[in-house]
Design a protein around this motif. Structure first.
Motif, PDB file in Angstrom:
ATOM      1  N   GLN A  63       7.509 -13.986   3.860  1.00 55.05           N
ATOM      2  CA  GLN A  63       7.107 -13.377   5.130  1.00 55.05           C
ATOM      3  C   GLN A  63       7.075 -11.862   5.003  1.00 55.05           C
ATOM      4  OE1 GLN A  63       9.863 -14.814   8.050  1.00 55.05           O
ATOM      5  NE2 GLN A  63       8.931 -16.836   8.171  1.00 55.05           N
ATOM      6  N   LYS A  64       8.107 -11.296   4.386  1.00 58.32           N
ATOM      7  CA  LYS A  64       8.182  -9.848   4.208  1.00 58.32           C
ATOM      8  C   LYS A  64       7.035  -9.363   3.322  1.00 58.32           C
ATOM      9  CE  LYS A  64      10.657  -6.153   5.005  1.00 58.32           C
ATOM     10  NZ  LYS A  64      10.904  -5.641   6.320  1.00 58.32           N
ATOM     11  N   THR A  65       6.737 -10.087   2.261  1.00 59.60           N
ATOM     12  CA  THR A  65       5.640  -9.736   1.366  1.00 59.60           C
ATOM     13  C   THR A  65       4.309  -9.742   2.117  1.00 59.60           C
ATOM     14  OG1 THR A  65       6.836 -10.688  -0.503  1.00 59.60           O
ATOM     15  CG2 THR A  65       4.481 -10.369  -0.799  1.00 59.60           C
ATOM     16  N   ASN A  66       4.093 -10.775   2.923  1.00 54.66           N
ATOM     17  CA  ASN A  66       2.853 -10.849   3.702  1.00 54.66           C
ATOM     18  C   ASN A  66       2.750  -9.712   4.703  1.00 54.66           C
ATOM     19  OD1 ASN A  66       1.984 -13.120   2.336  1.00 54.66           O
ATOM     20  ND2 ASN A  66       2.870 -14.535   3.813  1.00 54.66           N
ATOM     21  N   GLU A  67       3.877  -9.366   5.321  1.00 57.04           N
ATOM     22  CA  GLU A  67       3.904  -8.227   6.250  1.00 57.04           C
ATOM     23  C   GLU A  67       3.471  -6.955   5.538  1.00 57.04           C
ATOM     24  OE1 GLU A  67       7.556  -7.182   8.357  1.00 57.04           O
ATOM     25  OE2 GLU A  67       7.809  -9.315   8.805  1.00 57.04           O
ATOM     26  N   LEU A  68       4.031  -6.741   4.351  1.00 53.68           N
ATOM     27  CA  LEU A  68       3.708  -5.532   3.588  1.00 53.68           C
ATOM     28  C   LEU A  68       2.243  -5.516   3.161  1.00 53.68           C
ATOM     29  CD1 LEU A  68       6.939  -5.140   1.451  1.00 53.68           C
ATOM     30  CD2 LEU A  68       6.177  -3.680   3.332  1.00 53.68           C
ATOM     31  N   LYS A  69       1.705  -6.663   2.787  1.00 49.88           N
ATOM     32  CA  LYS A  69       0.292  -6.728   2.416  1.00 49.88           C
ATOM     33  C   LYS A  69      -0.581  -6.384   3.615  1.00 49.88           C
ATOM     34  CE  LYS A  69       0.595  -9.873  -1.454  1.00 49.88           C
ATOM     35  NZ  LYS A  69       0.319 -11.202  -1.984  1.00 49.88           N
ATOM     36  N   SER A  70      -0.188  -6.869   4.778  1.00 45.26           N
ATOM     37  CA  SER A  70      -0.923  -6.557   6.008  1.00 45.26           C
ATOM     38  C   SER A  70      -0.865  -5.061   6.288  1.00 45.26           C
ATOM     39  CB  SER A  70      -0.322  -7.339   7.171  1.00 45.26           C
ATOM     40  OG  SER A  70      -0.850  -6.883   8.387  1.00 45.26           O
ATOM     41  N   LYS A  71       0.298  -4.487   6.120  1.00 48.26           N
ATOM     42  CA  LYS A  71       0.469  -3.047   6.341  1.00 48.26           C
ATOM     43  C   LYS A  71      -0.340  -2.242   5.328  1.00 48.26           C
ATOM     44  CE  LYS A  71       3.352  -3.418   9.726  1.00 48.26           C
ATOM     45  NZ  LYS A  71       2.906  -3.193  11.065  1.00 48.26           N
ATOM     46  N   GLU A  72      -0.508  -2.781   4.121  1.00 51.57           N
ATOM     47  CA  GLU A  72      -1.263  -2.079   3.098  1.00 51.57           C
ATOM     48  C   GLU A  72      -2.719  -1.910   3.528  1.00 51.57           C
ATOM     49  OE1 GLU A  72      -2.060  -2.151  -1.705  1.00 51.57           O
ATOM     50  OE2 GLU A  72      -1.548  -4.027  -0.701  1.00 51.57           O
ATOM     51  N   SER A  73      -3.309  -2.944   4.103  1.00 51.35           N
ATOM     52  CA  SER A  73      -4.697  -2.812   4.547  1.00 51.35           C
ATOM     53  C   SER A  73      -4.795  -1.837   5.722  1.00 51.35           C
ATOM     54  CB  SER A  73      -5.300  -4.170   4.899  1.00 51.35           C
ATOM     55  OG  SER A  73      -4.697  -4.712   6.044  1.00 51.35           O
ATOM     56  N   GLU A  74      -3.802  -1.835   6.588  1.00 54.87           N
ATOM     57  CA  GLU A  74      -3.775  -0.859   7.680  1.00 54.87           C
ATOM     58  C   GLU A  74      -3.667   0.555   7.115  1.00 54.87           C
ATOM     59  OE1 GLU A  74      -0.806  -1.640  10.712  1.00 54.87           O
ATOM     60  OE2 GLU A  74      -1.208  -3.793  10.577  1.00 54.87           O
ATOM     61  N   LEU A  75      -2.850   0.717   6.090  1.00 54.77           N
ATOM     62  CA  LEU A  75      -2.687   2.016   5.455  1.00 54.77           C
ATOM     63  C   LEU A  75      -3.993   2.462   4.793  1.00 54.77           C
ATOM     64  CD1 LEU A  75      -0.860   4.385   4.662  1.00 54.77           C
ATOM     65  CD2 LEU A  75      -0.168   3.052   2.663  1.00 54.77           C
ATOM     66  N   ASP A  76      -4.672   1.532   4.131  1.00 52.83           N
ATOM     67  CA  ASP A  76      -5.957   1.861   3.513  1.00 52.83           C
ATOM     68  C   ASP A  76      -6.949   2.360   4.558  1.00 52.83           C
ATOM     69  OD1 ASP A  76      -5.080   1.174   0.986  1.00 52.83           O
ATOM     70  OD2 ASP A  76      -5.933  -0.855   1.049  1.00 52.83           O
ATOM     71  N   HIS A  77      -7.005   1.690   5.688  1.00 54.27           N
ATOM     72  CA  HIS A  77      -7.899   2.093   6.779  1.00 54.27           C
ATOM     73  C   HIS A  77      -7.514   3.488   7.288  1.00 54.27           C
ATOM     74  CE1 HIS A  77     -10.552   1.775  10.200  1.00 54.27           C
ATOM     75  NE2 HIS A  77      -9.545   2.072  10.994  1.00 54.27           N
ATOM     76  N   PHE A  78      -6.241   3.728   7.459  1.00 49.43           N
ATOM     77  CA  PHE A  78      -5.744   5.017   7.929  1.00 49.43           C
ATOM     78  C   PHE A  78      -6.119   6.134   6.951  1.00 49.43           C
ATOM     79  CE2 PHE A  78      -2.210   8.137   8.220  1.00 49.43           C
ATOM     80  CZ  PHE A  78      -2.444   8.578   9.525  1.00 49.43           C
ATOM     81  N   ILE A  79      -5.937   5.876   5.654  1.00 52.58           N
ATOM     82  CA  ILE A  79      -6.272   6.865   4.635  1.00 52.58           C
ATOM     83  C   ILE A  79      -7.773   7.168   4.660  1.00 52.58           C
ATOM     84  CG2 ILE A  79      -6.444   7.223   2.122  1.00 52.58           C
ATOM     85  CD1 ILE A  79      -3.728   5.714   1.926  1.00 52.58           C
ATOM     86  N   THR A  80      -8.580   6.136   4.796  1.00 47.12           N
ATOM     87  CA  THR A  80     -10.028   6.326   4.876  1.00 47.12           C
ATOM     88  C   THR A  80     -10.389   7.225   6.048  1.00 47.12           C
ATOM     89  OG1 THR A  80     -10.395   4.160   3.888  1.00 47.12           O
ATOM     90  CG2 THR A  80     -12.249   5.127   5.079  1.00 47.12           C
TER      91      THR A  80
END
Length: 113
Positions: free
Chosen positions: A81-98
């Protein structure tokens, strides 16, 4: 061992309470608080969270509720669950960086004019 449990999202109190319930089955939160010399309200909060996370099972009785720790194999599920949460946050972070890079490009263009 506590470090890995902290990394999957358990607080120090939750770790202490869960490990104590693994040693002592069918105890109340008050009994575990005494064994740990922990403030009762802190222990109750930890117990509530552990029940929510599926690490403790509650058994209501006439005089209080006893709890039992579930098998430690459930910890693997929490890890996933924690890993999936972090993966989800990673895509949000990618969008934010863009978005930040686009803003930076806009500023650079407007400064050159």
């Amino acid at each position: 061992m506590n470090t890995i449990l902290n990394q999957i999202g358990l607080t120090k109190n939750e770790v202490d309470v869960y490990l104590m319930f693994l040693k002592h089955t069918k105890k109340t939160a008050a009994e575990i608080a005494r064994l740990l010399t922990m403030d009762k309200s802190s222990c109750y909060r930890a117990v509530d969270t552990l029940v929510t996370k599926g690490l403790l099972l509650a058994s209501p009785k006439k005089r209080g509720t006893t709890h039992t720790a579930v098998s430690p194999t459930v910890l693997k599920e929490l890890y996933h669950q924690k890993t999936n949460e972090l993966k989800s946050k990673e895509s949000e972070l990618d969008h934010f960086i863009t978005q930040l890079l686009k803003q930076d490009e806009s500023k650079s263009r407007s400064c050159k004019k």
